[in-house]
Design a protein around this motif. Structure first.
Motif, PDB file in Angstrom:
ATOM      1  N   GLY A  18     -17.654  -0.524   1.442  1.00 36.44           N
ATOM      2  CA  GLY A  18     -16.238  -0.284   1.748  1.00 36.44           C
ATOM      3  C   GLY A  18     -15.256  -1.162   0.989  1.00 36.44           C
ATOM      4  N   LYS A  19     -15.793  -2.055   0.183  1.00 42.58           N
ATOM      5  CA  LYS A  19     -14.974  -3.019  -0.540  1.00 42.58           C
ATOM      6  C   LYS A  19     -14.089  -2.335  -1.581  1.00 42.58           C
ATOM      7  N   SER A  20     -12.878  -2.846  -1.749  1.00 39.14           N
ATOM      8  CA  SER A  20     -12.000  -2.255  -2.761  1.00 39.14           C
ATOM      9  C   SER A  20     -12.323  -2.806  -4.141  1.00 39.14           C
ATOM     10  N   ILE A  21     -11.987  -2.023  -5.150  1.00 34.53           N
ATOM     11  CA  ILE A  21     -12.261  -2.414  -6.536  1.00 34.53           C
ATOM     12  C   ILE A  21     -11.497  -3.691  -6.895  1.00 34.53           C
ATOM     13  N   PRO A  95       2.930  -3.126   0.958  1.00 32.70           N
ATOM     14  CA  PRO A  95       2.250  -4.427   0.969  1.00 32.70           C
ATOM     15  C   PRO A  95       0.729  -4.273   1.025  1.00 32.70           C
ATOM     16  N   ILE A  96       0.043  -5.308   0.588  1.00 26.24           N
ATOM     17  CA  ILE A  96      -1.400  -5.375   0.763  1.00 26.24           C
ATOM     18  C   ILE A  96      -1.657  -5.575   2.254  1.00 26.24           C
ATOM     19  N   ARG A  97      -2.604  -4.813   2.796  1.00 25.92           N
ATOM     20  CA  ARG A  97      -2.843  -4.858   4.239  1.00 25.92           C
ATOM     21  C   ARG A  97      -4.223  -5.423   4.583  1.00 25.92           C
ATOM     22  N   LEU A  98      -4.313  -5.878   5.819  1.00 24.82           N
ATOM     23  CA  LEU A  98      -5.518  -6.579   6.248  1.00 24.82           C
ATOM     24  C   LEU A  98      -5.828  -6.290   7.706  1.00 24.82           C
ATOM     25  N   CYS A  99      -7.102  -5.989   8.000  1.00 22.33           N
ATOM     26  CA  CYS A  99      -7.586  -6.075   9.375  1.00 22.33           C
ATOM     27  C   CYS A  99      -8.398  -7.366   9.415  1.00 22.33           C
ATOM     28  N   ALA A 100      -7.864  -8.362  10.102  1.00 22.08           N
ATOM     29  CA  ALA A 100      -8.504  -9.677  10.112  1.00 22.08           C
ATOM     30  C   ALA A 100      -9.859  -9.635  10.818  1.00 22.08           C
ATOM     31  N   VAL A 101      -9.985  -8.734  11.815  1.00 17.99           N
ATOM     32  CA  VAL A 101     -11.261  -8.615  12.536  1.00 17.99           C
ATOM     33  C   VAL A 101     -12.349  -8.105  11.574  1.00 17.99           C
ATOM     34  N   CYS A 102     -12.009  -7.095  10.786  1.00 16.96           N
ATOM     35  CA  CYS A 102     -12.947  -6.599   9.767  1.00 16.96           C
ATOM     36  C   CYS A 102     -13.327  -7.724   8.813  1.00 16.96           C
ATOM     37  N   CYS A 108     -14.192  -8.983   2.945  1.00 12.03           N
ATOM     38  CA  CYS A 108     -13.702  -8.282   1.758  1.00 12.03           C
ATOM     39  C   CYS A 108     -12.467  -7.475   2.132  1.00 12.03           C
ATOM     40  N   HIS A 109     -11.758  -7.040   1.107  1.00 11.33           N
ATOM     41  CA  HIS A 109     -10.623  -6.139   1.326  1.00 11.33           C
ATOM     42  C   HIS A 109     -11.153  -4.719   1.275  1.00 11.33           C
ATOM     43  N   ARG A 110     -10.856  -3.927   2.306  1.00 11.02           N
ATOM     44  CA  ARG A 110     -11.363  -2.555   2.365  1.00 11.02           C
ATOM     45  C   ARG A 110     -10.362  -1.581   1.737  1.00 11.02           C
ATOM     46  N   MET A 111     -10.904  -0.727   0.886  1.00 15.25           N
ATOM     47  CA  MET A 111     -10.066   0.216   0.157  1.00 15.25           C
ATOM     48  C   MET A 111      -9.178   1.044   1.074  1.00 15.25           C
ATOM     49  N   CYS A 132       1.603 -12.432   6.535  1.00 18.05           N
ATOM     50  CA  CYS A 132       1.042 -13.535   7.313  1.00 18.05           C
ATOM     51  C   CYS A 132       1.829 -13.656   8.620  1.00 18.05           C
ATOM     52  N   PRO A 133       1.169 -13.644   9.780  1.00 19.16           N
ATOM     53  CA  PRO A 133       1.903 -13.725  11.047  1.00 19.16           C
ATOM     54  C   PRO A 133       2.588 -15.076  11.243  1.00 19.16           C
ATOM     55  N   ASN A 134       2.192 -16.069  10.531  1.00 16.68           N
ATOM     56  CA  ASN A 134       2.793 -17.397  10.667  1.00 16.68           C
ATOM     57  C   ASN A 134       4.023 -17.577   9.775  1.00 16.68           C
ATOM     58  N   CYS A 135       3.871 -17.379   8.464  1.00 18.12           N
ATOM     59  CA  CYS A 135       4.989 -17.667   7.543  1.00 18.12           C
ATOM     60  C   CYS A 135       5.618 -16.416   6.954  1.00 18.12           C
ATOM     61  N   LYS A 136       5.074 -15.260   7.301  1.00 17.72           N
ATOM     62  CA  LYS A 136       5.623 -13.962   6.862  1.00 17.72           C
ATOM     63  C   LYS A 136       5.453 -13.688   5.370  1.00 17.72           C
ATOM     64  N   ALA A 137       4.653 -14.474   4.684  1.00 14.48           N
ATOM     65  CA  ALA A 137       4.409 -14.196   3.263  1.00 14.48           C
ATOM     66  C   ALA A 137       3.564 -12.932   3.153  1.00 14.48           C
ATOM     67  N   ARG A 138       3.822 -12.149   2.122  1.00 20.39           N
ATOM     68  CA  ARG A 138       2.981 -10.993   1.845  1.00 20.39           C
ATOM     69  C   ARG A 138       1.622 -11.479   1.347  1.00 20.39           C
ATOM     70  N   PHE A 139       0.612 -10.659   1.563  1.00 20.15           N
ATOM     71  CA  PHE A 139      -0.718 -11.021   1.052  1.00 20.15           C
ATOM     72  C   PHE A 139      -0.769 -10.798  -0.456  1.00 20.15           C
ATOM     73  N   GLN A 140      -1.550 -11.631  -1.122  1.00 18.58           N
ATOM     74  CA  GLN A 140      -1.757 -11.451  -2.558  1.00 18.58           C
ATOM     75  C   GLN A 140      -2.641 -10.239  -2.808  1.00 18.58           C
ATOM     76  N   ILE A 141      -2.689  -9.779  -4.064  1.00 13.45           N
ATOM     77  CA  ILE A 141      -3.632  -8.688  -4.353  1.00 13.45           C
ATOM     78  C   ILE A 141      -5.044  -9.215  -4.077  1.00 13.45           C
ATOM     79  N   PRO A 142      -5.915  -8.353  -3.538  1.00 16.65           N
ATOM     80  CA  PRO A 142      -7.251  -8.801  -3.121  1.00 16.65           C
ATOM     81  C   PRO A 142      -8.082  -9.447  -4.233  1.00 16.65           C
ATOM     82  N   ALA A 143      -7.780  -9.118  -5.489  1.00 11.59           N
ATOM     83  CA  ALA A 143      -8.501  -9.758  -6.597  1.00 11.59           C
ATOM     84  C   ALA A 143      -8.312 -11.275  -6.549  1.00 11.59           C
TER      85      ALA A 143
END
Ligand SMILES: [Zn+2]
Ligand SMILES: [Zn+2]
Length: 167
Positions: A18-21, A95-102, A108-111, A132-143
């Motif tokens: 399930g990992k993204s490229i 934005p780049i998205r994340l399920c932290a539980v996953c 890994c970042h899921r496609m 980021c729920p703390n500082c509100k920064a967007r996530f970087q690209i998963p690479a």
């Protein structure tokens, strides 16, 4: 044998389900200390691999390009194709998205998180985080995800689990 016929040997990186490229290419580059430009050179794909790291698949990757990359990373073209969006599925570049539980279960970042149609983690029935729920920064690209934390305030992805809301 001419020098350019010798195939260099690269540290291989096993893809995760399930990992993204983007996440995969970043890991491969770091394992081999390659810059995006160097990977482009080795694979003869030029700027294309950097575009893929940013989920820019327009025009869509073709067979020839996948074969060129598959040769370098030494995994099947089919396996590589599984790290790309299925045909006809639109991508959300930001934005780049994340399920932290996953991420805790499988770092890994899921496609599917970047599919336009995706609005939740289908496995955990949780809203995806897009900052980021703390500082509100967007996530970087998963690479660029190395340690699994916010690049600005260093809150770990694992600690973000408690900020994810049920759908
Ligand atoms: Zn999840
Ligand atoms: Zn942060």
């Amino acid at each position: 044998m001419k020098v350019d016929e010798i195939q260099p040997w690269w540290f291989l990186v096993e893809p995760l389900e399930g990992k993204s490229i983007s996440h995969y290419l970043g890991r491969f580059r770091r394992a081999n200390e390659l810059s995006p430009t160097q990977l482009g050179k080795i694979s003869s794909l030029g700027a294309i691999t950097s575009r893929w790291e940013k989920f820019r698949f327009n025009p869509p990757p073709n067979q020839e390009q996948l074969e060129a990359l598959a040769k370098v990373v030494a995994i099947d073209v089919d396996r590589l194709a599984q790290m790309l969006p299925p045909k006809g599925v639109g991508m959300k570049l930001s934005p780049i998205r994340l399920c932290a539980v996953c991420y805790v279960e499988n770092p890994c970042h899921r496609m599917e998180w970047q599919f336009k149609q995706t609005d939740k983690c289908s496995k955990h029935k949780l809203r995806l985080l897009s900052e980021c729920p703390n500082c509100k920064a967007r996530f970087q690209i998963p690479a660029l995800w190395i340690d699994g934390w916010c690049s600005r305030c260093f809150l770990s992805f694992a600690e973000m689990v408690k900020s994810q809301k049920a759908v």
